[in-house]
Write a protein that holds these residues in place. Structure first.
Motif, PDB file in Angstrom:
ATOM      1  N   CYS A  12      -8.599   8.710   0.064  1.00  8.13           N
ATOM      2  CA  CYS A  12      -7.965   7.588   0.764  1.00  8.13           C
ATOM      3  C   CYS A  12      -6.533   7.961   1.183  1.00  8.13           C
ATOM      4  O   CYS A  12      -6.077   7.578   2.265  1.00  8.13           O
ATOM      5  CB  CYS A  12      -7.982   6.339  -0.114  1.00  8.13           C
ATOM      6  SG  CYS A  12      -7.601   4.833   0.778  1.00  8.13           S
ATOM      7  N   MET A  16      -4.902   8.855   5.248  1.00 11.37           N
ATOM      8  CA  MET A  16      -3.624   8.416   5.809  1.00 11.37           C
ATOM      9  C   MET A  16      -2.688   9.599   6.090  1.00 11.37           C
ATOM     10  O   MET A  16      -1.491   9.404   6.340  1.00 11.37           O
ATOM     11  CB  MET A  16      -2.942   7.430   4.857  1.00 11.37           C
ATOM     12  CG  MET A  16      -3.731   6.144   4.616  1.00 11.37           C
ATOM     13  SD  MET A  16      -4.167   5.228   6.123  1.00 11.37           S
ATOM     14  CE  MET A  16      -2.551   4.590   6.585  1.00 11.37           C
ATOM     15  N   TYR A  47      -2.131   1.997  -2.840  1.00 14.59           N
ATOM     16  CA  TYR A  47      -2.549   2.620  -1.585  1.00 14.59           C
ATOM     17  C   TYR A  47      -1.695   2.254  -0.386  1.00 14.59           C
ATOM     18  O   TYR A  47      -1.670   2.998   0.586  1.00 14.59           O
ATOM     19  CB  TYR A  47      -4.023   2.317  -1.305  1.00 14.59           C
ATOM     20  CG  TYR A  47      -4.946   3.225  -2.073  1.00 14.59           C
ATOM     21  CD1 TYR A  47      -4.994   4.593  -1.785  1.00 14.59           C
ATOM     22  CD2 TYR A  47      -5.750   2.752  -3.091  1.00 14.59           C
ATOM     23  CE1 TYR A  47      -5.829   5.448  -2.485  1.00 14.59           C
ATOM     24  CE2 TYR A  47      -6.589   3.595  -3.801  1.00 14.59           C
ATOM     25  CZ  TYR A  47      -6.625   4.942  -3.493  1.00 14.59           C
ATOM     26  OH  TYR A  47      -7.450   5.795  -4.186  1.00 14.59           O
ATOM     27  N   TRP A  48      -0.977   1.121  -0.470  1.00 12.78           N
ATOM     28  CA  TRP A  48      -0.133   0.802   0.671  1.00 12.78           C
ATOM     29  C   TRP A  48       1.060   1.761   0.747  1.00 12.78           C
ATOM     30  O   TRP A  48       1.740   1.824   1.758  1.00 12.78           O
ATOM     31  CB  TRP A  48       0.329  -0.658   0.615  1.00 12.78           C
ATOM     32  CG  TRP A  48       1.376  -0.946  -0.417  1.00 12.78           C
ATOM     33  CD1 TRP A  48       2.720  -1.065  -0.195  1.00 12.78           C
ATOM     34  CD2 TRP A  48       1.189  -1.132  -1.825  1.00 12.78           C
ATOM     35  NE1 TRP A  48       3.372  -1.309  -1.384  1.00 12.78           N
ATOM     36  CE2 TRP A  48       2.450  -1.357  -2.402  1.00 12.78           C
ATOM     37  CE3 TRP A  48       0.067  -1.124  -2.670  1.00 12.78           C
ATOM     38  CZ2 TRP A  48       2.634  -1.568  -3.771  1.00 12.78           C
ATOM     39  CZ3 TRP A  48       0.243  -1.340  -4.022  1.00 12.78           C
ATOM     40  CH2 TRP A  48       1.504  -1.560  -4.559  1.00 12.78           C
ATOM     41  N   LEU A 342      -8.396  -3.968  -5.431  1.00 11.31           N
ATOM     42  CA  LEU A 342      -7.970  -4.966  -4.446  1.00 11.31           C
ATOM     43  C   LEU A 342      -8.067  -4.368  -3.057  1.00 11.31           C
ATOM     44  O   LEU A 342      -7.487  -3.314  -2.787  1.00 11.31           O
ATOM     45  CB  LEU A 342      -6.511  -5.366  -4.708  1.00 11.31           C
ATOM     46  CG  LEU A 342      -6.213  -6.159  -5.982  1.00 11.31           C
ATOM     47  CD1 LEU A 342      -4.707  -6.301  -6.158  1.00 11.31           C
ATOM     48  CD2 LEU A 342      -6.873  -7.524  -5.923  1.00 11.31           C
ATOM     49  N   SER A 343      -8.806  -5.054  -2.162  1.00 15.23           N
ATOM     50  CA  SER A 343      -8.931  -4.507  -0.805  1.00 15.23           C
ATOM     51  C   SER A 343      -9.191  -5.612   0.198  1.00 15.23           C
ATOM     52  O   SER A 343      -9.157  -6.788  -0.141  1.00 15.23           O
ATOM     53  CB  SER A 343     -10.052  -3.468  -0.753  1.00 15.23           C
ATOM     54  OG  SER A 343     -11.289  -4.120  -0.899  1.00 15.23           O
ATOM     55  N   LYS A 347      -1.942  -7.478   1.196  1.00 13.58           N
ATOM     56  CA  LYS A 347      -0.723  -6.724   1.496  1.00 13.58           C
ATOM     57  C   LYS A 347      -0.610  -5.443   0.666  1.00 13.58           C
ATOM     58  O   LYS A 347      -0.231  -4.398   1.175  1.00 13.58           O
ATOM     59  CB  LYS A 347       0.468  -7.647   1.216  1.00 13.58           C
ATOM     60  CG  LYS A 347       1.754  -7.187   1.844  1.00 13.58           C
ATOM     61  CD  LYS A 347       2.796  -8.301   1.718  1.00 13.58           C
ATOM     62  CE  LYS A 347       4.177  -7.757   2.023  1.00 13.58           C
ATOM     63  NZ  LYS A 347       5.215  -8.693   1.554  1.00 13.58           N
ATOM     64  N   PRO A 349      -2.988  -3.389  -1.315  1.00 18.61           N
ATOM     65  CA  PRO A 349      -4.305  -3.006  -1.819  1.00 18.61           C
ATOM     66  C   PRO A 349      -4.159  -1.873  -2.828  1.00 18.61           C
ATOM     67  O   PRO A 349      -3.239  -1.061  -2.724  1.00 18.61           O
ATOM     68  CB  PRO A 349      -5.032  -2.512  -0.571  1.00 18.61           C
ATOM     69  CG  PRO A 349      -3.941  -2.013   0.330  1.00 18.61           C
ATOM     70  CD  PRO A 349      -2.756  -2.888   0.058  1.00 18.61           C
ATOM     71  N   GLY A 350      -5.058  -1.840  -3.805  1.00 19.73           N
ATOM     72  CA  GLY A 350      -4.990  -0.733  -4.744  1.00 19.73           C
ATOM     73  C   GLY A 350      -5.792  -0.978  -5.993  1.00 19.73           C
ATOM     74  O   GLY A 350      -6.611  -1.897  -6.059  1.00 19.73           O
TER      75      GLY A 350
END
Lengths: 517, 158
Positions: A12, A16, A47-48, A342-343, A347, A349-350
């Motif tokens: 992931c 990015m 992840y953000w 969380l996805s 705002k 996610p992770g």
């Protein structure tokens, strides 16, 4: 002296631009004559902020993110190798609120170590569980797992110790351990993160399982959509064989355990344990009737433990610190920790690993920071494509298997997908039926025919055709699927469909018709 | 070496190296598809014979799994994620954009053979939805513009 810089190789993060960032750091360092040791670690799960680059400093690891390759030159200018100030500087990674508030047991090493370095694994307490297990008899190993209260993290939440005990007590000349790594639920990625970020913990967990039940062969059935995980697992397995942690006579103990990765071929239903075994045997992934249970007659007709990735990856810490240590986390009959994902429209996610008992609201707002779009959160689907859609009135439900089943929802694999108020719940219900139709193995009529009919009925409802007839028909079909299907695919498709209808009737052509039945 | 010989060799290698594994059929099919991009119909009798199966059984397995294909794919395969997390972040819009940009629907290949389009139900990149995969490369947070950029780059490199 060379400075260690961490750039995740988690797919992931790679999606990015992490690979390009790593290459740019290496090039800049070379141009400047600086010695930099780049470690490709797993993801910390924020992840953000990915790609999140970390620099090892005397004070601890300092994080920068999200870093794009165009930022790299500026980071060098700002002396990031010594933790220099820069607009992307996030401070010490482990002081970040999102990270600090977690309780990481299964994910203790993910994002910290080099995933394919056995030395690194051992340096960070790896293989302590196996060493304890090698000094015990089988029954004591299984007892630790039973005492821990660990329940299958794949969704069904069956107590792992009971399953292992059945296999232990079923005599056979050959037994198997299968890791179900067919994580196909949307919104779930914790298996992928473990396999890419700390594959040895899974290898160790499976080896302990083998010792516990007397199995000498293990298979990891991995979905074909995870090529990065395949590569990491194979590298870890090769290193474990090389160092005597796998194979014949493990660490001179006289015990043997062999392990192999097998790749699926894009069938969601193969996440169901009996379909999975058919697939491993080289057949179409058709669901088997139960009984017999796989624990008694499983792969090639032999007693087989089938566990999810997270269940098996939780075993090393249980054998390291004892069943009681693990059991003391959690609430009610949900013991230990759950890696929550969380996805969707969120705002932040992770991955959040914490003891059971957090509420959805805490996860969505305290960790997740609300929706990504800034609009109100309208619905969340928990537990994958077969999980219920939950409205705001249910956001105070604690994460606990029993609390979820009490409101006809499922916690499943701990995946939470967030939708804002632009979602149309009738469209989502239609999608659930369509998904079931695409993925049905076809063996039982309720699932095979019911899902296709369900898609047609949903089309009629979305068109507004004869709602007073079609909505009761939809409920009737769901009842047949729920009670007549052979496995959870058909048996649980009504969860998203009926929860959408019950909680969001306004999307199905109005309150009156929807509530009439 | 003719094309036909190349195909036969890939199939024979797969059979020879994998047929003794328990449950060998999926590993063999993967090996053939990895080498050739698809599983040619003419390889089925040979695989069936090596595993003591009927041709119908082998065909049944190939057709059951979404990943296996019996026709050659385009030069590049685009997999667009259709699962819920990606839908929550606008994948439906992206799907229609991808289809109109490539001029094909799912399970089709462009007339010039450059691109095939396949749906995928979850790449596990849900924390950066919407996502897609082209060949071995994964992409998160894909916008219409970003898709165009990636595809244009691949086109010029062909």
């Amino acid at each position: 002296m060379s400075i260690t810089v961490y750039v995740p190789s988690d797919s992931c993060a790679v999606s990015m631009g992490a690979d390009q960032v790593a290459a740019a750091i290496s090039k800049q360092a070379q141009n400047r004559g600086l010695e930099v040791n780049i470690v490709r670690n797993g993801s910390r799960g924020m992840y953000w902020l990915e790609p999140m680059v970390e620099v090892a400093t005397a004070a601890g690891r300092v994080a920068y993110g999200p870093v794009q390759k165009s930022d790299v030159e500026g980071l060098f200018e700002a002396d990031f190798l010594n933790g220099g100030a820069h607009e992307l500087n996030l401070g010490l990674t482990e002081e970040l609120d999102y990270f600090k508030r977690q309780q990481r047991l299964t994910f203790a090493r993910v994002g910290i170590t080099d995933p394919i370095s056995l030395d690194d694994y051992i340096k960070h307490d790896g293989y302590r569980g196996l060493k304890n297990a090698l000094a015990m008899n089988s029954a004591d190993i299984v007892k630790h797992v039973t005492d821990s209260g660990l329940r299958g993290r794949g969704g069904a939440a069956f107590p792992t110790g009971i399953k292992w005990n059945t296999v232990l007590n079923t005599p056979a000349e050959q037994k198997y351990i299968i890791c179900n790594a067919d994580e196909g639920d949307s919104g779930t990625f914790s298996d992928r993160m473990i396999m890419e970020g700390d594959p040895f913990v899974l290898v160790e967990g499976m080896t302990i399982a083998g010792l516990g039940v007397g199995a000498t062969q293990g298979y990891i059935y991995l979905r074909v959509e995870y090529p990065h995980a395949e590569e990491t697992l194979n590298a870890a397995i090769a290193a474990a064989y090389e160092a005597g942690y796998l194979g014949d006579n493990i660490l001179g103990s006289g015990h043997s355990f062999h392990l192999e990765v097998r790749i699926g071929a894009g069938a969601y239903v193969c996440g169901e344990e009996t379909s999975l075994m058919e697939s491993l045997e080289g057949k179409r992934g058709l669901v088997r009737f139960k009984p017999p249970l796989p624990a008694i007659s499983g792969l090639f007709g032999k007693p087989t433990v089938v566990n999810n990735v997270i269940s098996l990856a939780s075993v090393p810490i249980i054998l390291d610190k004892g069943g009681d240590y693990y059991r003391d986390f959690g609430m009610g009959r949900s013991r230990g920790t759950l890696p929550i994902q969380l996805s969707g429209n969120i705002k932040h996610p992770g991955l959040v690993e914490s003891a059971f008992g957090l509420t959805l609201r805490e996860l969505l707002y305290d960790f997740g920071g609300g929706s990504a779009s800034g609009r109100p959160i309208r619905a969340v689907q928990v537990g994958g494509p077969l999980g219920s859609y939950m409205p705001e009135s249910q956001f105070d439900t604690p994460l606990d298997y029993e609390a979820f089943s009490a409101i006809w929802a499922v916690l499943g694999h701990g995946g939470i997908v967030v939708f804002d108020d632009t979602v149309n719940m009738a469209e989502m219900a239609r999608y659930s039926m369509e998904f079931c139709a695409v993925e049905s193995c076809g063996k039982c009529t309720p699932c095979r025919i019911g899902s296709t009919r369900g898609t047609e009925v949903m089309d009629a409802i979305i068109n507004g055709d004869n709602l007073s007839k079609n909505i009761p028909l939809l409920r009737d079909l769901c009842d047949t699927l729920l009670n007549g299907s052979l496995c959870a695919l058909g048996g649980m498709t009504p969860y998203p469909v009926l929860s959408a209808l019950n909680h969001f009737p306004e999307d199905f052509g109005g309150h009156d018709q929807a509530n009439a039945a | 070496m003719t094309d036909l010989n190349g195909k036969q060799e890939a199939v024979r290698n797969a059979i020879a190296s994998l047929k003794d594994k328990p449950g060998a059929l999926l590993p063999i099919l993967h090996s053939v598809q990895d080498a050739l991009g698809y599983i040619p119909a003419e390889s089925i009798p040979e695989i069936a014979k090596a595993l003591n199966l009927s041709r119908a059984e082998v065909h049944g397995v190939i057709s059951f799994y979404h990943y296996f294909r019996e026709t050659p794919p385009g030069k590049h395969t685009v997999h667009v994620c259709r699962a819920e997390s990606c839908q929550a972040m606008g994948s439906k819009r992206l799907e229609s954009h991808v289809k109109s940009k490539l001029g094909i629907d799912y399970h089709e290949t462009t007339a010039d053979g450059k691109f095939s389009l396949e749906p995928v139900y979850c790449l596990g990149l849900c924390a950066r939805s919407p996502s897609m995969q082209i060949d071995d490369a994964v992409y998160g947070r894909v916008t219409d513009d970003r898709f165009d950029e990636i595809v244009n780059e691949l086109e010029t490199s062909l």
